[in-house]
Design a protein around this motif. Structure first.
Motif, PDB file in Angstrom:
ATOM      1  N   GLY A 269       0.816  -1.206   0.000  1.00 42.42           N
ATOM      2  CA  GLY A 269       0.000   0.000   0.000  1.00 42.42           C
ATOM      3  C   GLY A 269       0.849   1.255   0.000  1.00 42.42           C
ATOM      4  O   GLY A 269       2.081   1.214   0.003  1.00 42.42           O
ATOM      5  N   GLY A 270       0.198   2.392   0.023  1.00 47.45           N
ATOM      6  CA  GLY A 270       0.888   3.665  -0.020  1.00 47.45           C
ATOM      7  C   GLY A 270       1.856   3.864   1.130  1.00 47.45           C
ATOM      8  O   GLY A 270       2.845   4.586   1.006  1.00 47.45           O
ATOM      9  N   LEU A 275      -0.551  -5.164   2.488  1.00 45.85           N
ATOM     10  CA  LEU A 275      -1.928  -5.005   2.942  1.00 45.85           C
ATOM     11  C   LEU A 275      -2.491  -6.324   3.453  1.00 45.85           C
ATOM     12  O   LEU A 275      -2.120  -7.402   2.985  1.00 45.85           O
ATOM     13  N   ALA A 282      -7.646   2.227   2.566  1.00 42.85           N
ATOM     14  CA  ALA A 282      -7.049   3.413   1.963  1.00 42.85           C
ATOM     15  C   ALA A 282      -7.814   4.628   2.465  1.00 42.85           C
ATOM     16  O   ALA A 282      -9.052   4.606   2.531  1.00 42.85           O
ATOM     17  N   TYR A 290      -0.816   7.322   8.067  1.00 43.96           N
ATOM     18  CA  TYR A 290      -0.826   5.875   7.980  1.00 43.96           C
ATOM     19  C   TYR A 290      -0.655   5.278   9.381  1.00 43.96           C
ATOM     20  O   TYR A 290       0.028   5.839  10.242  1.00 43.96           O
ATOM     21  N   ASP A 318      -3.040   2.628   3.189  1.00 40.75           N
ATOM     22  CA  ASP A 318      -3.000   2.896   1.759  1.00 40.75           C
ATOM     23  C   ASP A 318      -3.729   4.202   1.486  1.00 40.75           C
ATOM     24  O   ASP A 318      -4.338   4.795   2.383  1.00 40.75           O
TER      25      ASP A 318
END
Length: 363
Positions: A269-270, A275, A282, A290, A318
């Motif tokens: 994920g970001g 994940l 997200a 986060y 995310d």
């Protein structure tokens, strides 16, 4: 800065279903974020900086075996978002692919071009007035808007980008880009993983929404399968209507082949961590950090196609260009066709409770 009127503290006893949830599973997902945060490793897509309290909670989570119920009660205070929220869902596609072009597999997934610059803190303003989150670095160091999806596909405008895998058609590539990752099935029985590696920065446009607005598909019937079938029926070859419709989403995602240990656990994920199905979400990275836990309460088709109660503690790991606002989340449903079928049906109102570190006031 969030207004006090928009968020209110509540006791754990007011969270219906909290004690029935598997909070040890939520804690395991939180520990992935904690390890990443404490290590100081970079994020794939930078979010709001974690607070000192969240960093302290991350260190505590890594200090030994801890019961999930006790940990979240001890370290966090629940805050209810008074505004009703909205959730969608996403998944990791599993698709047939090739590492070299061959008949039936001619649509390339491209690597990140060397002239692409991600603008986390100082986005570029396009001539249209739109905000661009990435740009092209010119030889003289100046920044300019990156080419759109249409220019990349038709003119090869992603300078220096190279194909790293080939898909069966543009629809498969498009959906991989929307989801941000993919697991590739290769002809020798092996698999390979693609991980998000940047985007051209143009705002995301939902072609599912465009289909509904233009009468191409009724909203009541919209699903992943319906979207794919409609595009293919329209035609996705050069200059065909389905391809042109996809190109109205000017956003274009680049990938990297990823064989890291973390990637074997799941898509990245970001935040930069793998994940966890039905535990990762997200969020809007301009608002939330986060690693923050969120209690999401709604009814969605997550067990079967029928709507079922969904009351779970989720971890923000995310982000996404379409995920905008405080009470907005994308639920990660896992990998494969079944997860995709269910995820594509989720567009539901939900209640949000964010867990903030106890020593902090409302942000």
């Amino acid at each position: 800065m969030r207004r006090q009127a928009d968020i209110e503290p509540i006791p754990f006893g007011a969270i219906a279903g909290f004690d029935a949830d598997d909070l040890d599973a939520a804690f395991s997902a939180f520990r992935r974020s904690a390890a990443h945060l404490v290590s100081g490793a970079g994020e794939q897509r930078a979010a709001r900086r974690p607070s000192p309290g969240l960093t302290a909670a991350a260190r505590a989570a890594l200090s030994g075996d801890i019961d999930g119920h006790a940990f979240f009660r001890r370290r966090f205070q629940p805050w209810r978002l008074r505004k009703k929220g909205f959730v969608t869902a996403y998944y990791e596609p599993e698709v047939e692919a090739r590492l070299a072009p061959e008949p039936g597999f001619g649509t390339p997934a491209l690597s990140r071009p060397p002239d692409l610059v991600t603008l986390n803190d100082s986005p570029l303003s396009a001539a249209t007035g739109e905000t661009l989150t990435s740009a092209r670095r010119l030889p003289d160091g100046a920044l300019t808007s990156y080419p759109t999806r249409r220019a990349i596909e038709e003119e090869g405008a992603a300078t220096g980008s190279v194909p790293i895998a080939y898909l069966s058609d543009p629809v498969e590539l498009f959906l991989m880009q929307v989801q941000g990752s993919a697991r590739l099935r290769l002809p020798d029985g092996k698999t390979a993983a693609l991980t998000y590696d940047g985007r051209n920065g143009w705002p995301y446009t939902s072609i599912g929404r465009l289909m509904i607005e233009r009468g191409l598909a009724p909203e009541s019937e919209m699903s992943l399968e319906k979207l794919k079938a409609t595009l293919r029926k329209m035609g996705v070859g050069p200059d065909q209507p389905g391809r042109r419709l996809m190109q109205e989403n000017r956003s274009y995602v680049f990938f990297s082949l990823d064989d890291s240990d973390d990637r074997r656990l799941g898509p990245i994920g970001g935040e930069g961590v793998a994940l966890t199905p039905l535990r990762s979400i997200a969020v809007d990275r301009s608002i939330w950090s986060y690693g923050l836990p969120f209690w999401i309460a709604t009814r969605v088709p997550w067990v079967s196609e029928a709507e079922t109660g969904f009351e779970r503690l989720m971890i923000a790991q995310d982000t996404g260009s379409a995920i905008v606002g405080e009470a907005r989340a994308d639920l990660f449903f896992g990998a494969g066709a079944r997860a995709g079928s269910l995820a594509g049906r989720v567009r539901h109102i939900a209640d949000f409770i964010v867990f903030l570190p106890r020593e902090e006031a409302a942000p």
